[in-house]
Design a protein around this motif. Structure first.
Motif, PDB file in Angstrom:
ATOM      1  N   CYS A 180      19.609  15.786 -47.237  1.00 43.75           N
ATOM      2  CA  CYS A 180      18.383  16.227 -47.912  1.00 43.75           C
ATOM      3  C   CYS A 180      17.802  15.102 -48.768  1.00 43.75           C
ATOM      4  CB  CYS A 180      18.674  17.451 -48.780  1.00 43.75           C
ATOM      5  SG  CYS A 180      19.010  18.945 -47.838  1.00 43.75           S
ATOM      6  N   GLN A 230      18.067  11.907 -48.328  1.00 40.72           N
ATOM      7  CA  GLN A 230      17.448  10.913 -47.465  1.00 40.72           C
ATOM      8  C   GLN A 230      16.065  11.357 -46.986  1.00 40.72           C
ATOM      9  OE1 GLN A 230      18.394   7.754 -46.491  1.00 40.72           O
ATOM     10  NE2 GLN A 230      19.886   8.022 -48.131  1.00 40.72           N
ATOM     11  N   VAL A 231      15.933  12.611 -46.624  1.00 48.62           N
ATOM     12  CA  VAL A 231      14.647  13.128 -46.151  1.00 48.62           C
ATOM     13  C   VAL A 231      13.607  13.082 -47.256  1.00 48.62           C
ATOM     14  CG1 VAL A 231      13.440  15.184 -45.322  1.00 48.62           C
ATOM     15  CG2 VAL A 231      15.666  14.576 -44.355  1.00 48.62           C
ATOM     16  N   ILE A 232      13.997  13.484 -48.467  1.00 44.99           N
ATOM     17  CA  ILE A 232      13.057  13.486 -49.599  1.00 44.99           C
ATOM     18  C   ILE A 232      12.609  12.064 -49.920  1.00 44.99           C
ATOM     19  CG2 ILE A 232      12.803  13.981 -52.058  1.00 44.99           C
ATOM     20  CD1 ILE A 232      14.785  16.324 -51.622  1.00 44.99           C
ATOM     21  N   ARG A 233      13.545  11.136 -49.967  1.00 43.17           N
ATOM     22  CA  ARG A 233      13.193   9.748 -50.286  1.00 43.17           C
ATOM     23  C   ARG A 233      12.299   9.143 -49.204  1.00 43.17           C
ATOM     24  NH1 ARG A 233      16.156   6.826 -54.142  1.00 43.17           N
ATOM     25  NH2 ARG A 233      16.036   4.938 -52.852  1.00 43.17           N
ATOM     26  N   ASP A 234      12.553   9.489 -47.946  1.00 45.82           N
ATOM     27  CA  ASP A 234      11.694   8.998 -46.866  1.00 45.82           C
ATOM     28  C   ASP A 234      10.263   9.520 -47.017  1.00 45.82           C
ATOM     29  OD1 ASP A 234      13.780   7.595 -45.785  1.00 45.82           O
ATOM     30  OD2 ASP A 234      14.280   9.102 -44.259  1.00 45.82           O
ATOM     31  N   ARG A 235      10.155  10.795 -47.427  1.00 48.74           N
ATOM     32  CA  ARG A 235       8.823  11.381 -47.600  1.00 48.74           C
ATOM     33  C   ARG A 235       8.095  10.778 -48.799  1.00 48.74           C
ATOM     34  NH1 ARG A 235       7.720  16.210 -44.880  1.00 48.74           N
ATOM     35  NH2 ARG A 235       8.722  16.042 -42.826  1.00 48.74           N
ATOM     36  N   VAL A 236       8.833  10.500 -49.873  1.00 46.36           N
ATOM     37  CA  VAL A 236       8.217   9.894 -51.061  1.00 46.36           C
ATOM     38  C   VAL A 236       7.691   8.498 -50.734  1.00 46.36           C
ATOM     39  CG1 VAL A 236       8.686   8.998 -53.382  1.00 46.36           C
ATOM     40  CG2 VAL A 236       9.547  11.247 -52.723  1.00 46.36           C
ATOM     41  N   GLY A 237       8.471   7.725 -50.006  1.00 47.79           N
ATOM     42  CA  GLY A 237       8.043   6.367 -49.644  1.00 47.79           C
ATOM     43  C   GLY A 237       8.460   5.341 -50.675  1.00 47.79           C
TER      44      GLY A 237
END
Length: 336
Positions: A304, A306-313
């Motif tokens: 989770c 990793q997914v959040i950090r990828d979305r934040v950029g």
């Protein structure tokens, strides 16, 4: 043995053989004497130029015949400002500046007083030179900048002064990179200062790879942590070698765990078609750890994050600390 005795006897009895051996010794002695004569002559010539005040010519002779491109050894062409900056003598430096000495004076190899001050970690001298108009982006003949010198010795104070006054945080391709140098030397505070100033954490140099790969090769875990926290690509290394390959090869389990926490892929393959586990030393702790890791499903909390950090950029990571979230949740997203 009998055959060797015969040969020695023949050599002793044969005057031509004896003459041949004596000629060899004479040739060696003559070459040694000639080299000694050249060396003494060059030293005398350098001394003559120094006495006559032509320091640049003395430096040229010294660099050409003695340095062989191995660095800045000759001090013959250093100015008084270079001496003061190198030794951290602030009062002397200020007096020289007040007397009108040029703060951008260069040696024959384009080393400036600012280079010397940064390499000596003399932050007060750096401030004095910069205030007097020293060029913060001056480049020596080998591509070294004052900022790289500061990162090389881990002087975050000097690096911050340079960056605040317009120093470029990132070098062009095929020139020494301050971020790579800081990562290699374990200067994680310099790494963070460079990243704040806009350096690309994934800057790839052909013969070195990325800063993260350099940190893993040098086994500098704090630099690796700083780069990953700033959004470095955990998969990007050198050619097809990933940072995880480098850490596994060094048998550094702490860095391996760190990379895995940031989502490193255990199945990626390098140019030799090896996975990271195949790059570990046989029967090592890292090999055993990776065997267990491969057989264990990843935690949902890790996925989770990793997914959040990828979305934040990556460009917005610095804003996560301002999110209206509980401190524990913010720390979780920032790996704190």
């Amino acid at each position: 043995m009998f055959h060797r005795r015969v040969n020695m006897t023949e050599a002793t009895e044969n005057p031509f053989a004896a003459l041949h051996y004596s000629n060899v010794y004479l040739t060696i002695l003559a070459l040694f004497g000639f080299k000694l004569f050249i060396k003494i002559s060059l030293n005398c010539l350098s001394y003559f130029y120094i006495v006559r005040g032509n320091r640049k010519e003395a430096a040229r002779i010294s660099a050409e015949f003695y340095d062989f491109g191995q660095g800045h050894r000759s001090w013959a062409d250093r100015s008084p400002l270079h001496y003061a900056a190198c030794q951290g003598r602030l009062l002397v430096l200020r007096n020289l500046i007040l007397k009108g000495h040029n703060v951008n004076v260069l040696t024959i190899d384009h080393v400036s007083p600012l280079h010397e001050a940064c390499f000596g970690n003399h932050v007060a001298c750096v401030r004095a030179l910069v205030s007097a108009g020293a060029n913060v982006n001056v480049t020596a003949i080998d591509g070294v900048t004052p900022l790289l010198n500061a990162c090389s010795v881990g002087s975050v104070s000097c690096a911050e002064v340079l960056l605040e006054n317009g120093a470029k945080p990132q070098a062009p391709v095929f020139q020494p990179s301050p971020l790579h140098e800081a990562s290699r030397k374990g200067s994680w505070r310099c790494v963070e200062a460079l990243v704040r100033a806009g350096a690309d954490v994934d800057f790839d140099i052909p013969n070195l790879g990325t800063p993260l790969y350099t940190a893993c090769v040098s086994q500098e875990i704090e630099c690796a942590r700083s780069l990953l926290g700033a959004g470095a690509n955990v998969q990007k290394g050198k050619y097809m070698d990933s940072p995880l390959h480098a850490a596994a090869e060094k048998d550094n389990m702490a860095i391996v765990k760190l990379l895995l926490d940031f989502g490193a892929d255990v199945n990626t393959r390098n140019m030799e078609f090896q996975r990271p586990i195949e790059a570990t030393p046989p029967s090592s702790l890292t090999e055993g750890f990776l065997l267990v890791y491969e057989a264990t499903p990843r935690l949902l909390s890790q996925l989770c994050r990793q997914v959040i950090r990828d979305r934040v950029g990556r460009d917005r990571f610095h804003l996560m600390k301002t999110l209206p979230l509980p401190t524990r949740l913010r720390n979780y997203l920032q790996y704190m």
